[in-house]
Design an enzyme around this catalytic site. Structure first.
Site, PDB file in Angstrom:
ATOM      1  NE  ARG A 249      38.718  65.597  35.315  1.00  0.00           N
ATOM      2  CZ  ARG A 249      39.294  66.774  35.378  1.00  0.00           C
ATOM      3  NH1 ARG A 249      39.645  67.422  34.274  1.00  0.00           N
ATOM      4  NH2 ARG A 249      39.526  67.332  36.558  1.00  0.00           N
ATOM      5  CG  ASP A 350      32.424  49.409  40.707  1.00  0.00           C
ATOM      6  OD1 ASP A 350      33.143  50.416  40.616  1.00  0.00           O
ATOM      7  OD2 ASP A 350      31.268  49.426  41.166  1.00  0.00           O
TER       8      ASP A 350
END
Ligand code: UDP
Length: 365
Positions: A249, A350
């Site tokens: 995406r 992360d």
């Protein structure tokens, strides 16, 4: 004798942290990046004193003491705590799902009342294993929260129906029976004082850095300069996409400077309705408690990724995960190349995960 021990492809967090660890061991590194700046997606552009997170907001959080000590040895962190607000049809709700949210939704005042309401809401999933994100969300917090705060946001973000998305995407959203709006459960959290560029520059201080260099276009020439390559780019591109392309995406950002000191009173406001085309508005100055008379805001529009666009979120569905496995097997046979980071490992990490990984590798460097 080659001039460098390591050729690091990509000056993002993985590459910069690796370069720093290698320098601490007395190794020489050449870091190349095709962008005209270092820092990867952590990079901030200064706009009249405000650090603008050009590739999406980054908030550092970790429970790993070693990682926290390491980043603090490079730069001091401020006390920023992420507490996003969700706007659904003009009404505000606190995130993550906590007693404030339950009070705003249902008027419940105690954890017991909230629990009873959630139990009632998720009864439709009783005894059934969630098979997708929709079922996972309903079994976690019930239909009301799913419809108002999850469905629209997630479908915009991923461009797919929640019933077609894997459940793990939503597992990381905390649900709390306390009045605690801290988005993360981690022990430590903050933003580097002065911005992320300060941290990245410290990491890269001892390395030679060459920007606007397309590694794959001059691979042989660059490979000849170092004993080992650390590749942090897209793994399918490294292998000429021979098995097919991995999907992502992407995000489009619309950024504007406004002549007012405070636009929305919070760094992050999510728009959870399907009909609002963006997923969130970021007001960058609030990450650093800025007091400028002006402000900068960014609207974030998710989109399907095409070649040439920035790859942000790997789409870890069956097709892509199987494709990645093929590339990973090939990577395992590649001599003297380390594949690291989000794009080379096709996984949304992360920042603290990336640093943790590199710190684990320091014994091998
Ligand atoms: N999410 C949601 N509503 C929100 C915020 C997040 O449903 O208001 C879901 C959504 O599926 C998203 C996931 O939680 O993809 C992870 O969101 P987070 O903000 O942690 O991800 P980021 O894009 O900031 O890394």
């Amino acid at each position: 004798m080659k001039p460098y021990d390591y050729l690091i492809v990509g000056a993002g967090l993985y590459g910069a942290c690796f370069a720093h660890q290698a320098a601490l061991k007395g190794k020489k590194c050449l870091v190349v990046d095709r962008r005209n700046h270092s820092g990867g997606n952590l990079y901030c552009r200064q706009v009249d004193g405000i650090n603008v997170h050009q590739y999406g907001a980054h908030i550092f959080h970790t429970s790993n003491r070693e990682v926290w000590a390491y980043v603090n040895s490079l730069v001091e962190f401020n006390r920023y705590t992420n507490s996003p607000i969700a706007d659904y049809k003009g009404k505000f709700y606190n995130l993550p799902f906590n007693m404030n949210t339950f009070y705003q939704l249902w008027g419940v005042r105690t954890p017991r009342e909230a629990m009873a309401k959630i139990e009632e809401q998720r009864a439709e999933m009783a005894g059934r294993e969630p098979r997708n994100l929709e079922e996972q969300a309903i079994s976690l917090v019930g239909r009301d929260i799913y419809e108002k705060l999850i469905k629209g946001y997630t479908e915009k973000q991923w461009g797919r129906a929640c019933s077609e998305l894997p459940a793990f995407i939503i597992k990381r959203l905390p649900v709390r029976l306390t009045f605690d709006n801290n988005y993360f459960n981690d022990t430590y959290q903050g933003i580097p004082i002065g911005g992320y560029n300060v941290m990245i520059d410290k990491m890269l201080a001892q390395a030679d850095v060459r920007l606007e260099v397309d590694y794959l276009a001059c691979k042989d020439e660059l490979d000849a300069l170092a004993d080992t390559v650390v590749f942090t780019g897209m793994i399918d591109e490294y292998f000429g996409c021979r098995f097919g392309k991995l999907e992502y995406r992407t995000l489009r950002f619309e950024t504007e400077r406004l002549e007012e000191p405070n636009f929305q009173g919070n760094a992050v406001v999510n728009y959870t309705e399907r009909t609002v085309p963006y997923t969130r508005i970021i007001e960058h100055k609030h990450f650093e408690f800025g007091t400028q008379p002006h402000t900068v805001v960014t609207r974030e529009y998710p989109d399907e990724w095409k070649t040439g666009a920035e790859p942000y979120y790997p789409i870890n569905d069956l097709r892509n995960d199987q494709l990645y496995k093929q590339y990973k097997a090939l990577a395992g046979t590649e001599k003297n190349v380390i594949f690291g980071g989000r794009l080379a490992q096709y996984k949304y990490f992360d920042m603290h995960h990336i640093i943790g990984q590199v710190l684990q590798m320091k014994h091998e460097i």
